[in-house]
Design a protein around this motif. Structure first.
Motif, PDB file in Angstrom:
ATOM      1  N   LEU A  10      -3.584  63.927  81.500  1.00 17.23           N
ATOM      2  CA  LEU A  10      -3.991  64.848  80.442  1.00 17.23           C
ATOM      3  C   LEU A  10      -2.888  65.862  80.138  1.00 17.23           C
ATOM      4  O   LEU A  10      -2.641  66.197  78.969  1.00 17.23           O
ATOM      5  N   ALA A  11      -2.219  66.347  81.184  1.00 18.75           N
ATOM      6  CA  ALA A  11      -1.118  67.287  80.968  1.00 18.75           C
ATOM      7  C   ALA A  11       0.025  66.622  80.207  1.00 18.75           C
ATOM      8  O   ALA A  11       0.652  67.246  79.341  1.00 18.75           O
ATOM      9  N   TYR A  12       0.276  65.357  80.499  1.00 18.88           N
ATOM     10  CA  TYR A  12       1.320  64.630  79.782  1.00 18.88           C
ATOM     11  C   TYR A  12       0.976  64.481  78.305  1.00 18.88           C
ATOM     12  O   TYR A  12       1.841  64.644  77.430  1.00 18.88           O
ATOM     13  N   LEU A  13      -0.293  64.185  78.009  1.00 15.29           N
ATOM     14  CA  LEU A  13      -0.710  64.047  76.615  1.00 15.29           C
ATOM     15  C   LEU A  13      -0.537  65.367  75.860  1.00 15.29           C
ATOM     16  O   LEU A  13      -0.068  65.377  74.713  1.00 15.29           O
ATOM     17  N   VAL A  14      -0.916  66.473  76.505  1.00 13.43           N
ATOM     18  CA  VAL A  14      -0.764  67.774  75.854  1.00 13.43           C
ATOM     19  C   VAL A  14       0.705  68.086  75.623  1.00 13.43           C
ATOM     20  O   VAL A  14       1.107  68.541  74.534  1.00 13.43           O
ATOM     21  N   ALA A  15       1.549  67.834  76.633  1.00 15.90           N
ATOM     22  CA  ALA A  15       2.980  68.098  76.485  1.00 15.90           C
ATOM     23  C   ALA A  15       3.596  67.213  75.403  1.00 15.90           C
ATOM     24  O   ALA A  15       4.435  67.662  74.611  1.00 15.90           O
ATOM     25  N   ALA A  16       3.186  65.938  75.348  1.00 16.75           N
ATOM     26  CA  ALA A  16       3.712  65.042  74.329  1.00 16.75           C
ATOM     27  C   ALA A  16       3.301  65.488  72.932  1.00 16.75           C
ATOM     28  O   ALA A  16       4.093  65.426  71.983  1.00 16.75           O
ATOM     29  N   PHE A  17       2.055  65.953  72.791  1.00 17.11           N
ATOM     30  CA  PHE A  17       1.589  66.425  71.483  1.00 17.11           C
ATOM     31  C   PHE A  17       2.343  67.680  71.058  1.00 17.11           C
ATOM     32  O   PHE A  17       2.662  67.850  69.873  1.00 17.11           O
ATOM     33  N   LEU A  18       2.624  68.578  72.002  1.00 17.32           N
ATOM     34  CA  LEU A  18       3.320  69.814  71.652  1.00 17.32           C
ATOM     35  C   LEU A  18       4.764  69.568  71.238  1.00 17.32           C
ATOM     36  O   LEU A  18       5.356  70.385  70.525  1.00 17.32           O
ATOM     37  N   THR A  19       5.359  68.452  71.662  1.00 17.42           N
ATOM     38  CA  THR A  19       6.740  68.149  71.288  1.00 17.42           C
ATOM     39  C   THR A  19       6.850  67.542  69.893  1.00 17.42           C
ATOM     40  O   THR A  19       7.966  67.394  69.379  1.00 17.42           O
ATOM     41  N   ILE A  20       5.721  67.173  69.296  1.00 22.53           N
ATOM     42  CA  ILE A  20       5.747  66.585  67.949  1.00 22.53           C
ATOM     43  C   ILE A  20       5.889  67.711  66.929  1.00 22.53           C
ATOM     44  O   ILE A  20       5.070  68.631  66.871  1.00 22.53           O
ATOM     45  N   GLU A  21       6.930  67.643  66.131  1.00 21.65           N
ATOM     46  CA  GLU A  21       7.156  68.650  65.101  1.00 21.65           C
ATOM     47  C   GLU A  21       6.374  68.276  63.844  1.00 21.65           C
ATOM     48  O   GLU A  21       6.578  67.209  63.272  1.00 21.65           O
ATOM     49  N   VAL A  22       5.488  69.139  63.437  1.00 20.66           N
ATOM     50  CA  VAL A  22       4.643  68.909  62.264  1.00 20.66           C
ATOM     51  C   VAL A  22       4.938  69.981  61.228  1.00 20.66           C
ATOM     52  O   VAL A  22       4.830  71.184  61.529  1.00 20.66           O
ATOM     53  N   ASN A  23       5.322  69.540  60.046  1.00 18.96           N
ATOM     54  CA  ASN A  23       5.545  70.471  58.933  1.00 18.96           C
ATOM     55  C   ASN A  23       4.228  70.604  58.181  1.00 18.96           C
ATOM     56  O   ASN A  23       3.905  69.795  57.305  1.00 18.96           O
ATOM     57  N   TRP A  24       3.456  71.643  58.526  1.00 11.97           N
ATOM     58  CA  TRP A  24       2.113  71.763  57.971  1.00 11.97           C
ATOM     59  C   TRP A  24       2.137  72.025  56.471  1.00 11.97           C
ATOM     60  O   TRP A  24       1.217  71.607  55.751  1.00 11.97           O
ATOM     61  N   SER A  25       3.157  72.696  55.969  1.00 12.20           N
ATOM     62  CA  SER A  25       3.251  72.898  54.520  1.00 12.20           C
ATOM     63  C   SER A  25       3.475  71.573  53.804  1.00 12.20           C
ATOM     64  O   SER A  25       2.901  71.335  52.729  1.00 12.20           O
ATOM     65  N   ARG A  26       4.272  70.700  54.424  1.00 17.05           N
ATOM     66  CA  ARG A  26       4.492  69.376  53.833  1.00 17.05           C
ATOM     67  C   ARG A  26       3.214  68.540  53.890  1.00 17.05           C
ATOM     68  O   ARG A  26       2.904  67.802  52.959  1.00 17.05           O
ATOM     69  N   VAL A  27       2.467  68.681  54.974  1.00 21.75           N
ATOM     70  CA  VAL A  27       1.194  67.971  55.079  1.00 21.75           C
ATOM     71  C   VAL A  27       0.230  68.460  54.012  1.00 21.75           C
ATOM     72  O   VAL A  27      -0.477  67.655  53.371  1.00 21.75           O
ATOM     73  N   TYR A  28       0.202  69.770  53.776  1.00 15.69           N
ATOM     74  CA  TYR A  28      -0.703  70.324  52.760  1.00 15.69           C
ATOM     75  C   TYR A  28      -0.335  69.798  51.370  1.00 15.69           C
ATOM     76  O   TYR A  28      -1.218  69.479  50.562  1.00 15.69           O
ATOM     77  N   GLU A  29       0.953  69.700  51.085  1.00 17.18           N
ATOM     78  CA  GLU A  29       1.381  69.159  49.786  1.00 17.18           C
ATOM     79  C   GLU A  29       1.039  67.672  49.662  1.00 17.18           C
ATOM     80  O   GLU A  29       0.709  67.186  48.584  1.00 17.18           O
ATOM     81  N   GLY A  30       1.123  66.968  50.779  1.00 18.17           N
ATOM     82  CA  GLY A  30       0.844  65.533  50.728  1.00 18.17           C
ATOM     83  C   GLY A  30      -0.626  65.206  50.601  1.00 18.17           C
ATOM     84  O   GLY A  30      -0.979  64.090  50.185  1.00 18.17           O
TER      85      GLY A  30
END
Length: 272
Positions: free
Chosen positions: A35-55
């Motif tokens: 579970l700790a690995y999954l959380v750490a892996a998710f936190l390393t993913i860079e998400v551009n939320w403004s780009r997601v909102y536009e998409g």
């Protein structure tokens, strides 16, 4: 209650399947670590939320396009690309299946001698190791844009897929029936024809129908890299934000895949 307790004492506790990891602390430690690995892996993913909102707006437009697909504006490109995908799929499937059968026989250890077995297994390994897109890019660089590169790519992928599964089916066939044919004095080809072929033919037909389904779906993807088929038209529609045309193409692909699935079920039912 006392009666139930006495009965439990007489019969003993019910059997339970032991845990894969018997030590309780180690089991929980591994779960927490995962579970700790999954959380750490998710936190390393860079998400551009403004780009997601536009998409999201483009995504909404694309979904709404399925309510009014456009089959007419680019009908020539759509039907031409669809026909090219179908021809490419059928031709590649026929050639790939025809080549897969002798390779599968050579890759079955209970049929072929060791040198032939090693060569055929190497061919299967190479075919399965290379993804279709990589092969398509290489063949487009060699033969240029067009359906020839797509045809060769799908044939190559069919060989690796069908040969492996068919060879495994040959290796797991009933040896009694095959040995009875051989004991009657049959030659090698007669042994294959009467001892092996009847046992694996239903499986071969089922796998072939499944591979035709896969090849058609792959032909749409290969068009994205210039290997022919409807994928080129689909990619152009997305680039131009013609979502109604893209929706029409996707609906045609879904319809053909559903028809192939229905046909595959009928063929398998009759063979079995």
């Amino acid at each position: 209650m006392s009666t139930h307790r006495e009965l439990d004492d007489m019969l003993g506790k019910g059997w339970r399947k032991p845990h894969f990891i018997r030590r309780k602390w180690l089991r929980y430690a591994l779960i927490l670590g995962f579970l700790a690995y999954l959380v750490a892996a998710f936190l390393t993913i860079e998400v551009n939320w403004s780009r997601v909102y536009e998409g999201l707006e483009r995504g909404r437009q694309f979904i709404l396009a399925f309510t009014s697909p456009d089959f007419t504006s680019r009908s020539g490109d759509i039907w031409g690309g669809m026909l090219e995908s179908i021809i490419m799929t059928v031709a590649a499937s026929v050639v790939g299946i025809a080549i897969s059968i002798p390779i599968a026989l050579g890759a079955a250890r209970n049929v072929a001698p060791l040198p032939v077995y090693m060569i055929c297994r190497a061919i299967i390994a190479v075919s399965r190791a290379l993804q279709e897109i990589i092969v398509a890019i290489l063949l487009v660089a060699i033969f240029g844009f067009g359906p020839l590169a797509g045809f060769l790519t799908l044939s190559f992928a069919t060989i690796g897929f069908l040969s492996k599964l068919l060879a495994e089916d040959i290796e797991s066939m009933d040896r009694v029936q095959a040995e009875a044919i051989r004991a009657s004095g049959a030659k090698w080809m007669q042994w294959i024809n009467y001892g092996v072929q009847p046992q694996v033919m239903p499986r071969l037909i089922g796998l072939s129908m499944y591979r035709i389904d896969i090849n058609f779906r792959e032909s749409a993807i290969l068009g994205l890299v210039g290997a022919g088929g409807i994928g080129a038209t689909l990619n152009t529609s997305f680039d131009r934000y013609e979502y109604d045309t893209a929706a029409a193409i996707l609906l045609l692909i879904i319809g053909i895949v559903m028809a192939l699935e229905y046909l595959s079920g009928i063929v398998r039912a009759r063979v079995q």
